[in-house]
Motif scaffolding. Structure first.
Motif, PDB file in Angstrom:
ATOM      1  N   UNK A 138       0.777  -1.633   0.211  1.00 20.60           N
ATOM      2  CA  UNK A 138      -0.147   0.051  -0.193  1.00 20.60           C
ATOM      3  C   UNK A 138       0.896   1.111   0.079  1.00 20.60           C
ATOM      4  N   UNK A 139       1.972   1.108   0.670  1.00 17.71           N
ATOM      5  CA  UNK A 139       2.528   2.568   0.627  1.00 17.71           C
ATOM      6  C   UNK A 139       3.644   2.403  -0.535  1.00 17.71           C
ATOM      7  N   UNK A 140       4.230   2.055  -1.026  1.00 17.88           N
ATOM      8  CA  UNK A 140       4.561   1.739  -2.450  1.00 17.88           C
ATOM      9  C   UNK A 140       3.421   2.098  -3.426  1.00 17.88           C
ATOM     10  N   UNK A 141       1.947   1.504  -3.537  1.00 20.15           N
ATOM     11  CA  UNK A 141       1.314   1.953  -4.390  1.00 20.15           C
ATOM     12  C   UNK A 141       1.177   3.422  -3.784  1.00 20.15           C
ATOM     13  N   UNK A 142       0.682   3.976  -2.704  1.00 18.32           N
ATOM     14  CA  UNK A 142       0.532   5.629  -2.355  1.00 18.32           C
ATOM     15  C   UNK A 142       2.151   6.220  -3.704  1.00 18.32           C
ATOM     16  N   UNK A 143       3.262   5.785  -3.567  1.00 16.31           N
ATOM     17  CA  UNK A 143       3.838   6.841  -3.840  1.00 16.31           C
ATOM     18  C   UNK A 143       3.992   6.457  -5.308  1.00 16.31           C
ATOM     19  N   UNK A 144       3.790   5.288  -5.686  1.00 22.67           N
ATOM     20  CA  UNK A 144       3.645   5.574  -7.044  1.00 22.67           C
ATOM     21  C   UNK A 144       3.076   6.836  -8.176  1.00 22.67           C
ATOM     22  N   UNK A 145       2.535   7.194  -7.103  1.00 22.17           N
ATOM     23  CA  UNK A 145       1.013   8.318  -7.432  1.00 22.17           C
ATOM     24  C   UNK A 145       1.996   9.172  -8.699  1.00 22.17           C
ATOM     25  N   UNK A 146       3.086   9.328  -7.857  1.00 25.23           N
ATOM     26  CA  UNK A 146       4.566  10.610  -8.457  1.00 25.23           C
ATOM     27  C   UNK A 146       5.138  10.227  -9.644  1.00 25.23           C
ATOM     28  N   UNK A 147       5.172   8.917  -9.729  1.00 21.02           N
ATOM     29  CA  UNK A 147       6.479   8.260 -10.777  1.00 21.02           C
ATOM     30  C   UNK A 147       6.599   9.275 -12.135  1.00 21.02           C
ATOM     31  N   UNK A 148       7.709   9.251 -12.529  1.00 18.12           N
ATOM     32  CA  UNK A 148       7.971   9.926 -13.147  1.00 18.12           C
ATOM     33  C   UNK A 148       7.320   9.098 -14.644  1.00 18.12           C
ATOM     34  N   UNK A 149       7.342   7.589 -15.000  1.00 13.11           N
ATOM     35  CA  UNK A 149       7.608   7.103 -16.056  1.00 13.11           C
ATOM     36  C   UNK A 149       5.918   7.160 -15.707  1.00 13.11           C
TER      37      UNK A 149
END
Length: 84
Positions: free
Chosen positions: A14-25
């Protein structure tokens, strides 16, 4: 997988999914790769190896947070300070 390991793995996911919202690609690419990695390791039963993978995931979370903070710092620096 024991209950504490399952809870830690879900929390990490869940934490990684949350952080993935701003992923450059893009979020979709991040989500697909994250799902693939967690799916690949879902059959692991060795508690020590699971704990090692969770610690590695927590390290990745810290690295992603550091990258986002660096990006924010560089953006603010560019906005408020002259390049020369």
């Amino acid at each position: 997988m024991s209950q504490p390991h399952r809870k830690a793995a879900l929390n990490l996911y869940k934490t990684l999914l949350f952080l993935g919202r701003d992923w450059p690609q893009g979020y979709d690419l991040f989500r697909k790769r994250l799902h693939k990695v967690f799916q690949k390791n879902s059959s692991e039963t060795d508690p020590e190896k699971i704990q090692t993978m969770i610690k590695h995931g927590e390290f990745v979370v810290k690295e992603i947070e550091a990258l986002y903070k660096l990006k924010k710092y560089r953006t603010l620096k560019r906005r408020y300070y002259d390049d020369s």
